[in-house]
Enzyme design. Structure first.
Site, PDB file in Angstrom:
ATOM      1  CD  GLU A 273      -3.032   5.343   6.911  1.00 60.86           C
ATOM      2  OE1 GLU A 273      -3.052   5.430   5.669  1.00 60.86           O
ATOM      3  OE2 GLU A 273      -2.085   4.827   7.544  1.00 60.86           O
TER       4      GLU A 273
ATOM      5  CG  HIS B 182      -5.962   1.737   5.351  1.00 64.71           C
ATOM      6  ND1 HIS B 182      -5.534   2.681   6.248  1.00 64.71           N
ATOM      7  CD2 HIS B 182      -4.923   0.891   5.154  1.00 64.71           C
ATOM      8  CE1 HIS B 182      -4.277   2.415   6.581  1.00 64.71           C
ATOM      9  NE2 HIS B 182      -3.881   1.324   5.926  1.00 64.71           N
TER      10      HIS B 182
ATOM     11  N   GLY C  77       2.541   2.236  10.736  1.00 65.74           N
ATOM     12  CA  GLY C  77       3.462   3.353  10.565  1.00 65.74           C
ATOM     13  C   GLY C  77       4.209   3.731  11.826  1.00 65.74           C
TER      14      GLY C  77
ATOM     15  CD  GLU D 187      -3.461  -2.630   7.402  1.00 63.97           C
ATOM     16  OE1 GLU D 187      -2.339  -2.752   6.923  1.00 63.97           O
ATOM     17  OE2 GLU D 187      -4.221  -1.682   7.133  1.00 63.97           O
TER      18      GLU D 187
ATOM     19  N   GLY E   9       2.872  -1.145   4.284  1.00 63.96           N
ATOM     20  CA  GLY E   9       2.897   0.269   3.927  1.00 63.96           C
ATOM     21  C   GLY E   9       4.322   0.739   3.684  1.00 63.96           C
ATOM     22  N   GLY E  10       4.929   1.310   4.716  1.00 63.61           N
ATOM     23  CA  GLY E  10       6.268   1.917   4.594  1.00 63.61           C
ATOM     24  C   GLY E  10       7.282   1.048   3.855  1.00 63.61           C
TER      25      GLY E  10
ATOM     26  CB  SER F 201       5.371  -1.709  11.844  1.00 60.98           C
ATOM     27  OG  SER F 201       4.959  -0.376  12.085  1.00 60.98           O
TER      28      SER F 201
ATOM     29  CG  ASN G 297      -1.718   1.189   1.448  1.00 61.76           C
ATOM     30  OD1 ASN G 297      -1.809   2.040   0.567  1.00 61.76           O
ATOM     31  ND2 ASN G 297      -2.331   1.305   2.627  1.00 61.76           N
ATOM     32  CD1 TRP G 298       3.331   0.985  -2.917  1.00 59.47           C
ATOM     33  CD2 TRP G 298       3.451   2.181  -4.797  1.00 59.47           C
ATOM     34  NE1 TRP G 298       3.989   0.223  -3.861  1.00 59.47           N
ATOM     35  CE2 TRP G 298       4.062   0.935  -5.022  1.00 59.47           C
ATOM     36  CE3 TRP G 298       3.392   3.097  -5.848  1.00 59.47           C
ATOM     37  CZ2 TRP G 298       4.647   0.585  -6.241  1.00 59.47           C
ATOM     38  CZ3 TRP G 298       3.961   2.756  -7.072  1.00 59.47           C
ATOM     39  CH2 TRP G 298       4.586   1.510  -7.262  1.00 59.47           C
ATOM     40  CE  LYS G 299      -0.212   3.186   4.834  1.00 57.25           C
ATOM     41  NZ  LYS G 299      -0.131   3.273   6.276  1.00 57.25           N
TER      42      LYS G 299
END
Ligand code: PGA
Length: 254
Positions: free
Chosen positions: A101, A99, A177, A171, A238-239, A217, A10-12
């Protein structure tokens, strides 16, 4: 038959166009060089403006792609919205729904998420339904009941013939993150709990086949211990998905 193994990146809301193209190129090159097993499904989830050109790079490559969100509407006067049908019409097959966010910053409710799930399921796409508790829920020992409501409010409302098409991602919000991952035991107990909820409603076979990914993470150091757990079928990353070498190292952690 064992369950699908999936690693989704997930590149956000990261990267400008040139860097996004470079990342896709590097992931394709690394996947080939490192010989990622064909058993592992790799999914790239870039921001909307890059979906089509990332998709065009993936032609003939064993990596699929998807979107981070979609509209709850089908079509029409909804300025700024992107429908599930549009996403699937360019060849993207996966859509994240719910998600944390989006729940937090855009107040996405269970009612809205049901609409989105149904829109994705009306296409040839696969929703990746995200759930997970906050740190307050975990500290007050409410994590199971919170995740149970998230699942029952949306997933358990689906028809069985739709539920068998979805992917779930657990998640925990406190792990997203933050560099703090759920321990493999914490992930396993929640994944088993979710699978049990699914089994009670939709039966053993569907529950047994349903992929449940862990997110929060995930990196190349912790992925192997997480993926070793019986009910953890891969990761929503993600990251670490923004670095080709890390993403591919994670994909090799099964
Ligand atoms: P993270 O994000 O790997 O950066 O924690 C995961 C996610 O939000 O999907």
């Amino acid at each position: 038959m064992s369950r699908r193994k999936i690693v989704a990146g997930n590149w956000k809301m990261n990267l400008e166009a040139q860097a996004a193209g470079q990342l896709a190129d590097d992931i394709i090159a690394n996947a080939e060089k490192e010989k990622v097993s064909d058993d592992v499904e790799l999914i790239l989830i870039p921001p909307f403006p890059y979906l089509d050109f990332v998709g065009s790079k993936l032609k003939g490559v064993n990596i699929r792609y998807g979107a981070q969100d979609c509209s709850a509407h089908e079509e029409g006067a909804f300025t700024g919205e992107v429908s599930a049908t549009m996403i699937c019409s360019i060849g993207a097959k996966f859509i994240l729904v719910g998600h944390s966010e989006r729940r937090k910053y855009f107040n996405e409710s269970a009612e809205l998420l049901i609409e989105k799930m149904n829109k994705v399921l009306a296409t040839i796409g696969t929703p990746i339904f995200c759930c997970g508790e906050s740190i307050e829920d975990r500290k007050s020992n409410n994590h199971f009941s919170v995740v149970e409501s998230q699942i029952s409010d949306v997933v358990l409302e689906l028809k069985k013939s739709d539920a068998e098409k979805i992917i779930i991602a657990y998640e925990p919000v406190w792990a997203i993150g933050t560099g703090e991952t759920a321990s493999p035991e914490q992930a396993q107990e929640m994944h088993a709990f979710i699978r049990d909820l699914i089994e009670k409603k939709f039966g053993k076979v569907l529950a047994k086949n349903l992929p449940i990914l862990y997110g929060g993470s995930v990196n190349e150091k912790n992925a192997a211990d997480l993926f070793k757990q019986d009910d953890v079928d891969g990761g929503l990353v993600g990251g670490a998905s923004l670095k080709a070498a890390s993403f591919i190292a994670i994909a090799k952690s099964f």
